[in-house]
Write an enzyme that holds these catalytic residues in place. Structure first.
Site, short mmCIF file in Angstrom:
data_model
loop_
_atom_site.label_atom_id
_atom_site.label_comp_id
_atom_site.label_asym_id
_atom_site.label_seq_id
_atom_site.Cartn_x
_atom_site.Cartn_y
_atom_site.Cartn_z
N SER A 180 36.11 -33.35 -19.58
CA SER A 180 37.12 -32.57 -18.87
C SER A 180 37.02 -31.07 -19.05
CB SER A 180 38.52 -33.02 -19.30
OG SER A 180 38.72 -32.81 -20.70
N HIS A 208 38.69 -38.27 -15.33
CA HIS A 208 38.32 -37.25 -14.35
C HIS A 208 37.27 -37.72 -13.35
CE1 HIS A 208 40.59 -33.72 -15.73
NE2 HIS A 208 40.50 -34.29 -16.93
N LYS A 239 45.78 -38.07 -12.22
CA LYS A 239 44.95 -36.96 -11.77
C LYS A 239 44.65 -37.13 -10.28
CE LYS A 239 43.21 -35.79 -16.35
NZ LYS A 239 44.18 -36.60 -17.12
#
Length: 391
Positions: A180, A208, A239
């Protein structure tokens, strides 16, 4: 009453070393632009990769669920807090990740904690990449297993550790799918090959990568064509998925075990109906509207090429995470504030999130940005970089 003088002293040290940061408050919904301090600014710090936080289909699903089922569930999953929609979400995630089953936790952080603390004992060893996420590190700390760290994405070092750990019941290799703070992708084919050669297990945290890599955003395992060869897949619903929560996908045996042993699952109230319904709809959007991922990657490739052309120092990112390396903490914070004053919300990342002396501006590209908006951001970044003698 006695005061926390020792904490006050540490806070003063943080301010002196420029690792203290005021938390900015966003006063609007997430999007290409947000409101901060009453001013509309371009958002370049959000994990809202695909713009799903405000997608009409998710909003409608959340509203309908709240109206029908209420604001909350009022119980943990194992007592009275499992609604039919929770099972539907888990079935949807398992099919999406091409695994036998899945289990939803309250966050990606608690998923890593719950999985690692549950399945590892003193008979086992966990082998972790040195730049893994804090949730993996903390999850490992909760176990009684032996612990080894291998150098970041260094397969020779990973093999060295595997060779020295042949006598354990289980050897579990844990890695982020996408790191990340740097944006690089784990060399998963090589990791899986080593695991199979040395009879080890593999766990991948795709926080991610979910919604970003692989077919329809299935993540790094699918991106590399490794479906069925990774034992544990962890993902986030907070996310690119645009809502809240985390999940683990794997075999029926693993998921059944975690239902009975995963402490964050056992002792936390289940997701509210609005959250659960919105997560289900987000997966449907990923499957039915591939244009969001396509736009995300078009924007990413363009923005990265222009930053490189500008001459700024970037990490070896392969994803929409595009960190600009500054180095000094004070300079990174100054750069971030300069950008904000010109209408660009791009937060500085400093110690302890990254190592000392490796402070950065972590720009995050989304599908919602237009090329015109990206050009505006690039012009401000270039101007601020020149002003601060970074170019």
């Amino acid at each position: 009453m006695k005061e926390f003088e020792f904490l006050k002293s540490e806070l003063e040290d943080m301010k002196e070393n420029h690792t203290w940061q005021e938390i900015k408050q966003v006063e609007s919904k997430q999007g290409a632009y947000v409101t901060v301090n009453g001013k509309q600014v371009m958002q370049l710090s959000s994990n809202n990769y695909l713009g799903l936080t405000s997608h009409p289909r998710l909003v409608k699903a959340a509203q309908a669920a709240a109206e029908q089922f209420g604001a909350g569930t009022a119980s943990v999953r194992t007592i009275a807090g499992t609604f039919t929609m929770h099972h539907e979400l888990e079935k949807t995630l398992a099919a999406f990740k091409k695994t036998e089953a899945a289990l939803v936790f309250q966050s990606g952080f608690t998923t890593n904690q719950g999985v690692l603390s549950s399945i590892l004992t003193k008979e086992d060893i966990v082998i972790s990449d040195e730049l893994n996420h804090a949730s993996i590190i903390d999850g490992i700390r909760l176990t009684k297993a032996d612990k080894k760290v291998y150098r970041h994405v260094d397969m020779d070092d990973l093999e060295r550790v595997l060779k020295k750990s042949m006598n354990y019941r289980m050897r579990l290799i844990v890695t982020d799918g996408v790191f990340s703070m740097d944006g690089n992708i784990a060399p998963l084919p090589e990791i899986v090959k080593l695991a199979e050669a040395y009879d080890a297990f593999v766990m991948v945290d795709d926080a991610h990568a979910s919604g970003v890599l692989g077919e329809n955003g299935r993540g790094t395992v699918n991106h590399f064509g490794l479906d069925g060869r990774v034992h544990i897949q962890v993902g986030t619903l907070s996310k690119a998925i645009g809502v809240l929560g985390g999940y683990v996908a794997g075999s029926h045996v693993l998921i059944d075990y975690l239902r009975h042993k995963g402490r964050p699952f056992l002792f936390s109230t289940s997701h509210p109906p609005a959250v659960t319904a919105a997560c289900i709809e987000a997966i449907n959007v990923l499957l039915e509207e591939p244009q969001h991922m396509e736009q995300l990657w078009d924007n990413t490739n363009y923005f990265k090429s222009m930053l490189v052309k500008m001459g700024l120092t970037l990490t070896k990112s392969e994803t929409p995470i595009l960190p600009i390396i500054i180095g000094e903490e004070a300079l990174a914070q100054q750069f971030s504030e300069r950008l904000l004053s010109e209408g660009i919300f791009a937060q500085s990342i400093v110690f302890p999130t990254v190592a000392k002396g490796k402070a950065r501006i972590r720009t995050m590209i989304t599908a919602e940005h237009t090329k015109k908006e990206l050009d505006q951001a690039l012009a401000v970044i270039q101007s601020a970089a020149k002003e601060l003698h970074l170019l």
